[in-house]
Design a protein around this motif. Sequence first.
Motif, PDB file in Angstrom:
ATOM      1  N   ILE A 158      55.914  73.561  -2.484  1.00  0.00           N
ATOM      2  CA  ILE A 158      55.561  74.600  -3.453  1.00  0.00           C
ATOM      3  C   ILE A 158      54.065  74.889  -3.424  1.00  0.00           C
ATOM      4  O   ILE A 158      53.633  76.005  -3.699  1.00  0.00           O
ATOM      5  N   THR A 159      53.272  73.905  -3.052  1.00  0.00           N
ATOM      6  CA  THR A 159      51.819  74.073  -3.012  1.00  0.00           C
ATOM      7  C   THR A 159      51.282  73.674  -1.649  1.00  0.00           C
ATOM      8  O   THR A 159      51.943  72.974  -0.872  1.00  0.00           O
ATOM      9  N   ALA A 160      50.045  74.114  -1.374  1.00  0.00           N
ATOM     10  CA  ALA A 160      49.398  73.752  -0.109  1.00  0.00           C
ATOM     11  C   ALA A 160      49.147  72.250  -0.047  1.00  0.00           C
ATOM     12  O   ALA A 160      49.231  71.634   1.027  1.00  0.00           O
ATOM     13  N   ALA A 161      48.846  71.646  -1.196  1.00  0.00           N
ATOM     14  CA  ALA A 161      48.600  70.200  -1.231  1.00  0.00           C
ATOM     15  C   ALA A 161      49.847  69.419  -0.834  1.00  0.00           C
ATOM     16  O   ALA A 161      49.772  68.436  -0.087  1.00  0.00           O
ATOM     17  N   SER A 162      51.002  69.859  -1.319  1.00  0.00           N
ATOM     18  CA  SER A 162      52.234  69.164  -0.962  1.00  0.00           C
ATOM     19  C   SER A 162      52.579  69.360   0.507  1.00  0.00           C
ATOM     20  O   SER A 162      53.218  68.513   1.132  1.00  0.00           O
ATOM     21  N   PHE A 163      52.138  70.488   1.100  1.00  0.00           N
ATOM     22  CA  PHE A 163      52.346  70.693   2.536  1.00  0.00           C
ATOM     23  C   PHE A 163      51.546  69.689   3.344  1.00  0.00           C
ATOM     24  O   PHE A 163      52.025  69.170   4.361  1.00  0.00           O
ATOM     25  N   LEU A 164      50.313  69.393   2.901  1.00  0.00           N
ATOM     26  CA  LEU A 164      49.483  68.414   3.611  1.00  0.00           C
ATOM     27  C   LEU A 164      50.107  67.024   3.561  1.00  0.00           C
ATOM     28  O   LEU A 164      49.884  66.203   4.452  1.00  0.00           O
ATOM     29  N   GLU A 165      50.891  66.751   2.521  1.00  0.00           N
ATOM     30  CA  GLU A 165      51.561  65.460   2.404  1.00  0.00           C
ATOM     31  C   GLU A 165      52.791  65.364   3.302  1.00  0.00           C
ATOM     32  O   GLU A 165      53.201  64.274   3.699  1.00  0.00           O
ATOM     33  N   LYS A 166      53.411  66.500   3.626  1.00  0.00           N
ATOM     34  CA  LYS A 166      54.605  66.495   4.484  1.00  0.00           C
ATOM     35  C   LYS A 166      54.579  67.704   5.427  1.00  0.00           C
ATOM     36  O   LYS A 166      55.371  68.634   5.292  1.00  0.00           O
ATOM     37  N   PRO A 167      53.676  67.702   6.406  1.00  0.00           N
ATOM     38  CA  PRO A 167      53.537  68.840   7.332  1.00  0.00           C
ATOM     39  C   PRO A 167      54.794  69.087   8.171  1.00  0.00           C
ATOM     40  O   PRO A 167      55.005  70.192   8.655  1.00  0.00           O
ATOM     41  N   TRP A 168      55.618  68.033   8.341  1.00  0.00           N
ATOM     42  CA  TRP A 168      56.854  68.190   9.105  1.00  0.00           C
ATOM     43  C   TRP A 168      57.837  69.148   8.438  1.00  0.00           C
ATOM     44  O   TRP A 168      58.780  69.619   9.070  1.00  0.00           O
ATOM     45  N   SER A 169      57.608  69.439   7.165  1.00  0.00           N
ATOM     46  CA  SER A 169      58.522  70.321   6.442  1.00  0.00           C
ATOM     47  C   SER A 169      58.532  71.740   7.011  1.00  0.00           C
ATOM     48  O   SER A 169      59.455  72.503   6.751  1.00  0.00           O
TER      49      SER A 169
END
Length: 290
Positions: free
Chosen positions: A66-77
């Motif tokens: 939902i956020t860019a920060a959460s993308f950095l935590e799971k880039p494989w998504s």
Amino acid sequence: MQTHITKHMFNHFIRRHKMVLRLILSVFVVSLTFWTIAFINYDFDDSIESFTNIIYGYVSLFSAPITAASFLEKPWSMVTSFFVYKSFIQLIFDSILIIATSSIFLRFFSSRYLWECIIASHIVGFFFYFLPVLLLPKLDVSMVEAIDLGVIAAAYGLFFTVATAKSNFILPIFKYQVSLKTVALIFLGFNLLMMNKMNFLSISSHFGGAFAGFCFGYAILKKWFPLINKQKMSFGYGTAPKRPVSDEAFNTKRVEDENKINGILEKISKSGYDYLSDEEKEFLFKYKRK
């Protein structure tokens, strides 16, 4: 005879959409795996809501952030969000949509461009998924429903590619003849009407896929892709020597052949195989051997 014609058309559909159907099957398998694990760990004394929460818990690690920060935590998504679904109904709807849009896409372009468009549209749709939060960091996302990203952005990308490159192509919708350009505008308007504070991230991904498709189609229209100018494709029948032709000529020839075979099949359904001319019988035989 009618059964034979239906079987022939079904086999032709399967051959033409073989890779897309395999892709959809892989999405079903991955999602079913998560649903099965959730079911095994489900306590039947609990409510259905708790079962849904279990599925969300397993899938959240692989779904779109939902956020860019959460993308950095799971880039494989960026990859896994294409294959995981929490909602079975959403999976069915998106599967039907991408099969329909790929069918339109393959009327004009090769399967190679199909995969390039699917990948590009999903990536752009993925980033558009959390673009509103990225642009408006103070935006309240507490009411946002965790809607699956899945293949929906790719489906929009396929359709808007064709709607851009072949904007005047006519689709028969009920009793009306509607251009792809008009259908594309209706799609965009419908998405704007659907947007609310609970689904704006999901709708944003639709616009991302549509934007990627527009860019892809415009590049095809302007012949900006080096592969479109350089790549050659061949077609031929039987043992006749194959002549290299451009993508545009190849796709034009394929559409003409498909229209001709549809006319022959319609003639068989009305009058029977014996009423075909020798030329039509020969063409049907050669087409079935392709």
